[in-house]
Design an enzyme around this catalytic site. Structure first.
Site, PDB file in Angstrom:
ATOM      1  N   GLU A  12      -4.325 -90.490  62.301  1.00  0.00           N
ATOM      2  CA  GLU A  12      -5.180 -90.595  61.111  1.00  0.00           C
ATOM      3  C   GLU A  12      -5.674 -89.234  60.626  1.00  0.00           C
ATOM      4  O   GLU A  12      -5.728 -88.972  59.434  1.00  0.00           O
ATOM      5  CB  GLU A  12      -6.377 -91.494  61.448  1.00  0.00           C
ATOM      6  CG  GLU A  12      -7.077 -92.033  60.231  1.00  0.00           C
ATOM      7  CD  GLU A  12      -8.015 -93.174  60.605  1.00  0.00           C
ATOM      8  OE1 GLU A  12      -7.523 -94.217  61.072  1.00  0.00           O
ATOM      9  OE2 GLU A  12      -9.231 -93.012  60.447  1.00  0.00           O
ATOM     10  N   ASP A  13      -6.060 -88.379  61.549  1.00  0.00           N
ATOM     11  CA  ASP A  13      -6.731 -87.129  61.145  1.00  0.00           C
ATOM     12  C   ASP A  13      -5.866 -85.888  61.244  1.00  0.00           C
ATOM     13  O   ASP A  13      -6.195 -84.860  60.667  1.00  0.00           O
ATOM     14  CB  ASP A  13      -7.980 -86.897  62.023  1.00  0.00           C
ATOM     15  CG  ASP A  13      -9.060 -87.929  61.774  1.00  0.00           C
ATOM     16  OD1 ASP A  13      -8.993 -88.620  60.742  1.00  0.00           O
ATOM     17  OD2 ASP A  13      -9.966 -88.044  62.617  1.00  0.00           O
TER      18      ASP A  13
HETATM   19  P1  NDP Z   1     -17.246 -93.065  56.693  1.00  0.00           P
HETATM   20  O1  NDP Z   1     -18.329 -94.064  56.449  1.00  0.00           O
HETATM   21  O2  NDP Z   1     -15.861 -93.524  56.812  1.00  0.00           O
HETATM   22  O3  NDP Z   1     -17.604 -92.072  57.902  1.00  0.00           O
HETATM   23  C1  NDP Z   1     -17.733 -92.596  59.120  1.00  0.00           C
HETATM   24  C2  NDP Z   1     -16.633 -92.092  59.986  1.00  0.00           C
HETATM   25  O4  NDP Z   1     -16.778 -90.690  60.186  1.00  0.00           O
HETATM   26  C3  NDP Z   1     -16.743 -92.708  61.346  1.00  0.00           C
HETATM   27  O5  NDP Z   1     -16.038 -93.928  61.375  1.00  0.00           O
HETATM   28  C4  NDP Z   1     -16.164 -91.642  62.238  1.00  0.00           C
HETATM   29  O6  NDP Z   1     -14.741 -91.741  62.237  1.00  0.00           O
HETATM   30  C5  NDP Z   1     -16.469 -90.351  61.508  1.00  0.00           C
HETATM   31  N1  NDP Z   1     -17.590 -89.539  62.020  1.00  0.00           N
HETATM   32  C6  NDP Z   1     -17.534 -88.200  62.226  1.00  0.00           C
HETATM   33  N2  NDP Z   1     -18.701 -87.732  62.640  1.00  0.00           N
HETATM   34  C7  NDP Z   1     -19.547 -88.779  62.729  1.00  0.00           C
HETATM   35  C8  NDP Z   1     -20.913 -88.891  63.119  1.00  0.00           C
HETATM   36  N3  NDP Z   1     -21.636 -87.836  63.518  1.00  0.00           N
HETATM   37  N4  NDP Z   1     -21.501 -90.108  63.069  1.00  0.00           N
HETATM   38  C9  NDP Z   1     -20.771 -91.188  62.674  1.00  0.00           C
HETATM   39  N5  NDP Z   1     -19.470 -91.138  62.287  1.00  0.00           N
HETATM   40  C10 NDP Z   1     -18.849 -89.926  62.312  1.00  0.00           C
HETATM   41  O7  NDP Z   1     -17.512 -91.978  55.656  1.00  0.00           O
HETATM   42  P2  NDP Z   1     -16.728 -91.550  54.463  1.00  0.00           P
HETATM   43  O8  NDP Z   1     -17.270 -90.227  54.090  1.00  0.00           O
HETATM   44  O9  NDP Z   1     -15.292 -91.690  54.742  1.00  0.00           O
HETATM   45  O10 NDP Z   1     -17.238 -92.614  53.390  1.00  0.00           O
HETATM   46  C11 NDP Z   1     -16.590 -93.827  53.202  1.00  0.00           C
HETATM   47  C12 NDP Z   1     -17.494 -94.961  52.717  1.00  0.00           C
HETATM   48  O11 NDP Z   1     -18.880 -94.663  52.659  1.00  0.00           O
HETATM   49  C13 NDP Z   1     -17.104 -95.389  51.334  1.00  0.00           C
HETATM   50  O12 NDP Z   1     -16.497 -96.650  51.473  1.00  0.00           O
HETATM   51  C14 NDP Z   1     -18.381 -95.481  50.534  1.00  0.00           C
HETATM   52  O13 NDP Z   1     -18.507 -96.750  49.935  1.00  0.00           O
HETATM   53  C15 NDP Z   1     -19.462 -95.338  51.546  1.00  0.00           C
HETATM   54  N6  NDP Z   1     -20.560 -94.546  50.985  1.00  0.00           N
HETATM   55  C16 NDP Z   1     -21.827 -95.037  51.047  1.00  0.00           C
HETATM   56  C17 NDP Z   1     -22.879 -94.315  50.558  1.00  0.00           C
HETATM   57  C18 NDP Z   1     -24.268 -94.873  50.677  1.00  0.00           C
HETATM   58  O14 NDP Z   1     -25.226 -94.148  50.420  1.00  0.00           O
HETATM   59  N7  NDP Z   1     -24.464 -96.109  51.053  1.00  0.00           N
HETATM   60  C19 NDP Z   1     -22.699 -93.010  49.913  1.00  0.00           C
HETATM   61  C20 NDP Z   1     -21.318 -92.569  49.925  1.00  0.00           C
HETATM   62  C21 NDP Z   1     -20.312 -93.331  50.429  1.00  0.00           C
HETATM   63  P3  NDP Z   1     -13.848 -92.232  63.478  1.00  0.00           P
HETATM   64  O15 NDP Z   1     -14.075 -93.713  63.527  1.00  0.00           O
HETATM   65  O16 NDP Z   1     -12.477 -91.868  63.012  1.00  0.00           O
HETATM   66  O17 NDP Z   1     -14.297 -91.566  64.708  1.00  0.00           O
END
Ligand code: NDP
Ligand code: ZN
Length: 183
Positions: free
Chosen positions: A65-66
């Site tokens: 994925e990354d």
């Molecule tokens: P994600 O919500 O996908 O980010 C979470 C992912 O980032 C985790 O699954 C993990 O991946 C990884 N990660 C890396 N560092 C951390 C950490 N310290 N803590 C938790 N997770 C971490 O973020 P995206 O930026 O990809 O945004 C996608 C979604 O967020 C969109 O669908 C959008 O709708 C939503 N969004 C919501 C907002 C809001 O304010 N409610 C604002 C902006 C976007 P892994 O599982 O691979 O380890």
């Protein structure tokens, strides 16, 4: 035994090399390898170290994925079981993020036994990250939404491992700490 140590050690080393320039999104910007080693350690503890392919897949779970690693490369290095497992937990990056998140919920119940365990461990590690080192630009609402989305994915991954499920539920119960008490 020797083969198992080799498999897990090679997987850890490969993950360290591939994620070398990647950092987590949290306020401490930890090396990405810390995350995959946490997932591998959760899986090792949950299975008393008896499932080396699963532990290896824990180390490798974000390489396709990354880091644009291919399934074929993982298969050549680590065998079919490990490469298939990593592929199973890999999102389709050609889709919109919102759609990828929806599909994780839909697909969870159809994953293999080991892939469900891997998903559970990954979500545990991410909830821990949100409790200890949340991304600095995430609002309380977004942290809460992540907790709830992770819970929805995990609903499809239950009844595969008591320890991982209990750890997830312990972490989810701390949702209020991550959101400052906001719903
Ligand atoms: P994600 O919500 O996908 O980010 C979470 C992912 O980032 C985790 O699954 C993990 O991946 C990884 N990660 C890396 N560092 C951390 C950490 N310290 N803590 C938790 N997770 C971490 O973020 P995206 O930026 O990809 O945004 C996608 C979604 O967020 C969109 O669908 C959008 O709708 C939503 N969004 C919501 C907002 C809001 O304010 N409610 C604002 C902006 C976007 P892994 O599982 O691979 O380890
Ligand atoms: Zn991960």
């Amino acid at each position: 035994m020797g083969q198992h140590v080799l498999l897990v050690t090679r997987a850890a080393h490969f993950a360290a090399e591939r994620h070398v320039h990647q950092r987590r999104k949290g306020e401490h910007a930890e090396p990405y390898f810390n995350h995959v080693s946490e997932v591998a350690a959760l899986l090792a503890e949950a299975t008393d170290g008896k499932e080396p392919e699963l532990i290896a897949a824990g180390y490798l779970h974000d390489t396709i994925e990354d880091q644009n690693v291919t399934h074929a490369e993982l298969e050549e290095r680590f065998g079919r079981e490990v490469s298939d497992l990593v592929l199973e937990v890999t999102d389709d990056k050609s889709l919109e993020k919102q759609e990828r998140k929806r599909l994780q919920i839909v697909h969870a119940a159809h994953l293999s036994h080991y892939a469900k365990m891997l998903k559970l461990a990954d979500k545990c590690a991410n909830l821990r990250a949100l409790l200890t080192s949340p991304p600095p630009d995430w609002s309380a609402q977004r942290r809460g939404e992540y907790f709830d989305w992770a819970r929805d994915v995990v609903e499809g991954c239950r009844r595969v491992n008591v320890k991982l499920e209990a750890e997830f539920d312990r972490l989810y119960a701390r949702r209020g700490e991550a959101t400052g008490g906001q719903p």
